[in-house]
Enzyme design. Structure first.
Site, PDB file in Angstrom:
ATOM      1  N   GLU A   1       5.049  -3.087   2.647  1.00  0.00           N
ATOM      2  CA  GLU A   1       3.763  -2.440   2.440  1.00  0.00           C
ATOM      3  C   GLU A   1       2.956  -3.440   1.620  1.00  0.00           C
ATOM      4  O   GLU A   1       3.047  -3.482   0.396  1.00  0.00           O
ATOM      5  CB  GLU A   1       3.896  -1.121   1.681  1.00  0.00           C
TER       6      GLU A   1
ATOM      7  N   ASP B   1       7.805  -0.767  -1.107  1.00  0.00           N
ATOM      8  CA  ASP B   1       6.578  -0.253  -1.701  1.00  0.00           C
ATOM      9  C   ASP B   1       5.900  -1.336  -2.537  1.00  0.00           C
ATOM     10  O   ASP B   1       6.556  -2.068  -3.289  1.00  0.00           O
ATOM     11  CB  ASP B   1       6.924   0.956  -2.575  1.00  0.00           C
TER      12      ASP B   1
END
Length: 526
Positions: free
Chosen positions: A270, A211
């Site tokens: 990401e 993330d």
């Protein structure tokens, strides 16, 4: 010219052309009847994913958390929140997935912790200058008495990216105040996160989705940007808190750790970067294995727009010997059906875009419900909205809950088999027609089209993409000797002189006469 050519995925590099299915755990399947999806629910539904034809499952965070941001505010990186089950439930899910031939990727959230994490509690208690504060980014404020934030950085969720604590200092949070950013220049943070990765690798996970992979290093001077609405520049401009060169040192360390385990364990970024070339740096041979290609997700519905993204992305990744990872949706953006125009038009385009992405060289991610043609739920009652964007924006932005409504599985009444009771977000009554049960046996359904296309995709070789001549508004390309894909981005039918017999159509048509309807994709055996 061939673009995207490379070795087709084997056991050693399965990720190069894998189809990965994103499970938003709290909205996938509820086994215990509390209205919230859980790990036992995911385990029970794994055979459906095998039937769909995917290779791997990515699980969103299931760690202990106050849930200020749907679990992306982690209080303990090495356990399971009771809301989702136990570590035994996770081990059972992992074992079942592996027995079915599915890989499992878990989310890791290294940019920030929860403010309920013991590190942050210790930092607050310790006070200015204490080493405990060096785990985070605490700074003195500006102004005569430090009453102004240290700089002009803005939170992704709205408002300033700084919150002041009682002793007068400020801490950085690029997301919600409950998500303080970590200081990745602190060796202790790097060492502790290596232990976190080892904890899950030792349990047998096949990889990590990272993330905010672009955000872990900030410019050391924390300079002002001089910009407003900075979130609108994400992935389009250089920002001092994203995509800093120093972040790549972290991923070189992580790659060494991943490579020390058997079984081709992977890292998936990401990451947002201003150019495809900057993004490709995350997947250089000694760094991560994949990086989400958000450019396709953001492209307008046009032949020129899609081709520009495809060419740019393949060229950038080819330059570093990496595969390209295609994404049309996830838990943070409006669903493709709605993004492409909503209603019948949006559905036709979403089906065509899916078929196009499946035909491209590289790996592809499918967000749960895309295979059912689910639209964004735009009319959720205000009292059920939970995304922090809603409150942080002064209730002007409804946030991301509309793409997180639970999956409809079967039955005539909501929540359509999601669980034995209700659901944490209401499921629209009309979704009875979109459930897995309603679509499974219909040859013309979105689900059947996905299943057929994903089965055919397994037969594709490692050949790259070669563009073919096509009328304005149409994209056509060849993948080696086996596949021709054509997509009509216009609204009117177009006659095409393309060879081959019909393999699959996004509109589920059963024949090929050389006329491609508007907003439709076709695969031909070429």
């Amino acid at each position: 010219m061939l673009r995207g050519a490379g070795v087709r995925g084997t056991a050693a590099d399965w990720w190069r052309d894998a189809v990965v299915y994103q499970v938003y755990v709290r909205s996938f399947a509820d086994a215990d009847g509390d209205g919230i999806g859980d790990l036992a629910g995911v385990r029970a539904r794994l055979p459906y994913l095998v039937e769909l034809g995917v290779d791997a499952v990515w699980l969103t965070p299931f760690y202990p958390s106050p849930m200020a941001d749907g679990g992306y505010d982690v209080a303990d990186y090495c356990d399971v929140d009771p809301m989702f089950g136990t570590l035994d439930d996770f081990d059972d899910l992992l074992a079942r997935a592996h027995s079915l031939g599915l890989k499992v990727i878990v989310d890791v959230v290294p940019n920030h912790t929860s403010d309920a994490h013991p590190w942050f509690a210790e930092a607050l208690e310790a006070g200015p200058g204490d080493p405990a504060r060096e785990r985070y980014l605490f700074r003195d404020g500006r102004g005569e008495s430090g009453e102004l934030p240290p700089n002009d950085w803005e939170s992704i969720f709205g408002g300033p990216a700084w919150t002041r604590v009682p002793d007068g200092q400020w801490y950085l949070h690029l997301f919600a105040p409950e998500q303080p950013d970590l200081n990745w220049r602190n060796p202790q943070i790097r060492a502790e996160f290596a232990k976190v990765l080892e904890f899950w690798l030792d349990r047998g996970v096949d990889g990590f989705r990272i993330d905010v992979a672009h955000g872990m290093i900030k410019h050391p001077d924390l300079p002002d940007t001089g910009l407003h609405q900075q979130i609108s520049l994400l992935g389009r401009a250089e920002l001092p808190y994203f995509d800093q060169d120093e972040v790549h040192g972290i991923y070189r360390e992580w790659r060494e750790l991943l490579d020390s385990y058997e079984g081709a364990r992977i890292g998936v970024a990401e990451a947002w970067a201003p150019t495809s070339q900057r993004l490709a740096r995350y997947v250089r041979p000694d760094e991560l294995h994949q990086a989400f290609n958000m450019a396709l997700l953001e492209s307008p519905w046009s032949a020129d727009g899609f081709r520009a993204v495809i060419d740019d992305s393949l060229a950038a990744n080819d330059a570093v010997g990496a595969t390209t990872t295609w994404v049309l949706g996830n838990h943070d953006v409006k669903r493709p059906v709605t993004r492409y125009g909503d209603g019948a038009t949006g559905l036709r385009r979403a089906r065509a875009a899916a078929l196009l992405s499946f035909a491209l060289p590289g790996s592809v991610y499918v967000y749960q419900g895309e295979e059912l043609g689910l639209p964004e739920v735009l009319d959720l009652p205000e009292e059920v909205l939970q995304d922090p964007v809603w409150e942080r924006s002064g209730r002007t932005d409804r946030g991301r809950d509309g793409c997180r409504v639970p999956m409809p599985w079967e039955g005539a009444d909501a929540p359509f088999g999601f669980g034995p009771a209700g659901s944490w977000l209401p499921v629209p009554p009309g979704w009875a027609q979109l459930s897995v049960e309603a679509q499974r046996e219909r040859d013309d359904s979105v689900l059947s089209t996905y299943r057929k296309a994903l089965a055919l995709r397994r037969e594709l070789g490692s050949d790259g993409l070669e563009w073919m001549d096509a009328p304005s508004g149409v994209l056509a390309f060849r993948r080696g000797p086996g596949l021709v894909c054509a997509v009509n981005f216009g609204s009117e039918p177009v006659s095409l002189d393309l060879p081959g017999r019909l393999l699959c159509r996004s509109d589920a048509g059963a024949d090929w006469s050389g006329v491609l309807p508007g907003d439709t994709a076709v695969w031909l055996a070429g």
